[in-house]
Design an enzyme around this catalytic site. Structure first.
Site, PDB file in Angstrom:
ATOM      1  N   ASP A 226      -3.802 -19.812   6.940  1.00  0.00           N
ATOM      2  CA  ASP A 226      -2.903 -19.663   5.804  1.00  0.00           C
ATOM      3  C   ASP A 226      -3.104 -18.292   5.159  1.00  0.00           C
ATOM      4  OD1 ASP A 226      -1.048 -20.919   3.813  1.00  0.00           O
ATOM      5  OD2 ASP A 226      -2.741 -20.550   2.483  1.00  0.00           O
ATOM      6  N   GLU A 285      -0.489 -17.092   9.890  1.00  0.00           N
ATOM      7  CA  GLU A 285       0.661 -17.068   8.995  1.00  0.00           C
ATOM      8  C   GLU A 285       0.593 -15.717   8.284  1.00  0.00           C
ATOM      9  OE1 GLU A 285       2.542 -19.191   5.031  1.00  0.00           O
ATOM     10  OE2 GLU A 285       0.472 -18.491   5.135  1.00  0.00           O
TER      11      GLU A 285
END
Length: 561
Positions: A226, A285
């Protein structure tokens, strides 16, 4: 812990598929599970790991290679689990570590791999380190693990710099010190409950290397990182010098995002991952200004894949699609990484609804649009995506053709961004509504106790039960497409396509004996028939003249083999 019976494991040959398939990630189809909305095993209205485990045979039969689970760590849920209080524990709403272990084991027995989320940019404000930093006060070693700074102004009443939170407002919050006085400020690029780690402190790197080993030892097959573009901040935390900084994201390198220092971290992590057998992977990401900068994250000694957000935001337009496809493949080829392709995820409006609306509205909208048009384009876009070289991501429920639920009443909304009053619109709930498994029931088979977000009337007609075995259904289209992709030598891994001449508004390319033609226009077009039809997202008609009539918003797969 739930006593619901576990899924029956597949034959042992499926286990061999997991362990022996070389470079599996180069052409993998990876299915994203948002755990709270996938399946509820205990009837509390919230999805959980045991629910995911009992539905693993469905995912095996769908034909995907791996399952990526959004965060299920212990968390106060200030940002739906992306505020982690304990990276080595499962939040009770999702189960226990024993449930996670059983899920991983059952997935492997079924020939599926498990990828888990990792959130290294920030922790929860309930993380033990941060609580200790607040309690110990200014100058304590614990505060060095985060970005604590004195404020500006006569009495330190102004933030240390002009950075803005992604969720709106300043990226700084002032703390009350143990003696009750207003004190230092701490950095949070997201919610105030998500303080950013200071990755210059060696203890932070040590902790995350330990966390990686904890989950690798448990058997996970990889990590989705993330905010992989975060973590490292420009030296001195300089002012950006502008407001409305959200509009700059994805267009410029920011002093708090996409700093070159992140790559040293990933090279360390890659060495750890390579110690483990079974080809474990990292997926980034990474929101970057260009796909070329994204390629920096997937150099041979760093991460394996990076999400292609440029493709996700591309309109259903032939010229735009060709441009993004070419640019993606050209950027990934020099670093030897596979391209990735994605149409939906837990943060954007489902593509069946995006494509139902006029272009230019962005990736988070609240308009239903033309449902029939959106579904037709979504099916066609899926076949186009699955025909491209590299790896593809499928978000739960897109195989059912689910639209976004755009009419949720404000009083039932759960998206934390909705309550912040600035920044994001906070309409991500629409793509997070629990998916339907059966035609009937209190939550259409999601669980026995309703669902944490209300499901629309008629949701059951889009369910797995309603679409299974139904000719022409979106679910059967996905099943067939994934089976054809796996069995066709010219599909999957690769780094190039051969563009073919085609009418305006039509995307056409060849990969060996395979040909894909996607009509993005609103009218039928005549194209050459390129051999035997493998699959089509709509009804096509072949003529005696060796041509095929491809309807509006339809994709066709052919083979010469």
């Amino acid at each position: 812990m739930s006593q619901q019976p576990s899924a029956a494991p597949a034959p042992t040959s499926a286990v061999a598929t997991v362990s022996e398939r070389h470079d599996w990630w180069r052409d993998a189809v990876i299915y994203q599970v948002y755990p709270r909305s996938f399946a509820d095993s205990n009837g509390d209205g919230m999805g959980d790991l045991e629910g995911v485990r009992t539905r693993l045979p469905y995912l095996r039969d769908l034909g995907v290679d791996a399952v990526w689970l959004s965060p299920f760590y212990a968390s106060p849920q200030a940002d739906a689990g992306y505020d982690v209080a304990d990276y080595r524990a499962v939040d009770p709403m999702f189960g226990t570590l024993l449930d996670a272990d059983a899920l991983i084991r059952d997935a492997h027995a079924l020939g599926l791999r498990i990828i888990v989320d990792l959130v290294p940019n920030h922790s929860s404000d309930q993380y033990e380190w941060f609580k200790r930093a607040l309690a110990e006060g200014p100058g304590s070693p614990s505060r060095d693990r985060y970005h604590f700074r004195p404020g500006k102004g006569k009495n330190g009443e102004l933030p240390p710099n002009d950075w803005e939170s992604i969720f709106g407002g300043p990226a700084w919050t002032r703390v009350t010190e143990p003696d009750g006085t207003p004190g230092e400020w701490y950095l949070h690029l997201f919610a105030p409950e998500q303080p950013d780690f200071n990755w210059e402190h060696p203890a932070v790197g040590d902790e995350f290397r330990s966390i990686l080993r904890f989950w690798l030892d448990m058997g996970v097959d990889g990590f989705r990182i993330d905010v992989a573009h975060g973590m490292v901040k420009a030296e001195g935390l300089p002012d950006l010098g502008s407001h409305e900084q959200l509009k700059l994201l994805g267009n410029d390198v920011m002093p708090f995002f996409d700093q070159d220092g992140v790559h040293a971290i990933y090279r360390q992590w890659r060495r750890i991952l390579d110690e483990y057998s079974g080809e474990r992977i990292f997926v980034a990401e990474a929101w970057t200004p260009t796909v070329e900068r994204t390629a920096n994250y997937v150099r041979p000694d760093e991460l394996h894949q990076a999400f292609n957000f440029q493709y996700l935001g591309t309109h259903w337009d032939a010229e735009e699609l060709r441009t993004v496809i070419d640019r993606t493949l050209d950027a990934m080829r020099p670093v030897g990484a596979p391209a990735t392709w994605v149409l939906s995820n837990h943060d954007v409006t489902r593509h069946a609804t995006r494509f139902a609306n006029p272009a230019g509205l962005g990736t988070q909208i609240r308009l239903a649009g033309d449902r029939a048009l959106g579904l037709r384009r979504a099916r066609a876009a899926t076949l186009l995506m699955l025909a491209l070289p590299g790896s593809a991501y499928v978000y739960q429920g897109e195989e059912l053709g689910l639209p976004d639920v755009v009419d949720l009443p404000d009083e039932v909304r759960q998206d934390p961004a909705y309550f912040r009053g600035a920044g994001q619109d906070g309409f991500r709930d629409g793509c997070r509504v629990p998916i339907p498994w059966t035609r009937e029931g209190s939550s259409y088979g999601f669980g026995d106790g309703g669902s944490w977000l209300p499901q629309p009337a008629g949701w059951g007609e889009l369910s797995v039960e309603a679409q299974t075995g139904e000719p022409g259904s979106t679910l059967e289209l996905y099943r067939e497409a994934l089976a054809v992709r796996r069995s066709t030598a010219d599909l999957g891994a690769g780094d190039a396509v051969e563009w073919l001449r085609a009418p305006e508004g039509v995307v056409a390319f060849r990969r060996g004996d395979f040909v894909c033609v996607a009509n993005t226009t609103g009218e039928s077009v005549a194209v050459p028939a390129h051999g035997r039809v493998l699959l089509a997202s709509g009804e096509i008609t072949e003529t005696a003249a060796g041509e095929a009539k491809v309807p509006a918003d339809t994709t066709v797969w052919w083979t010469r083999a």
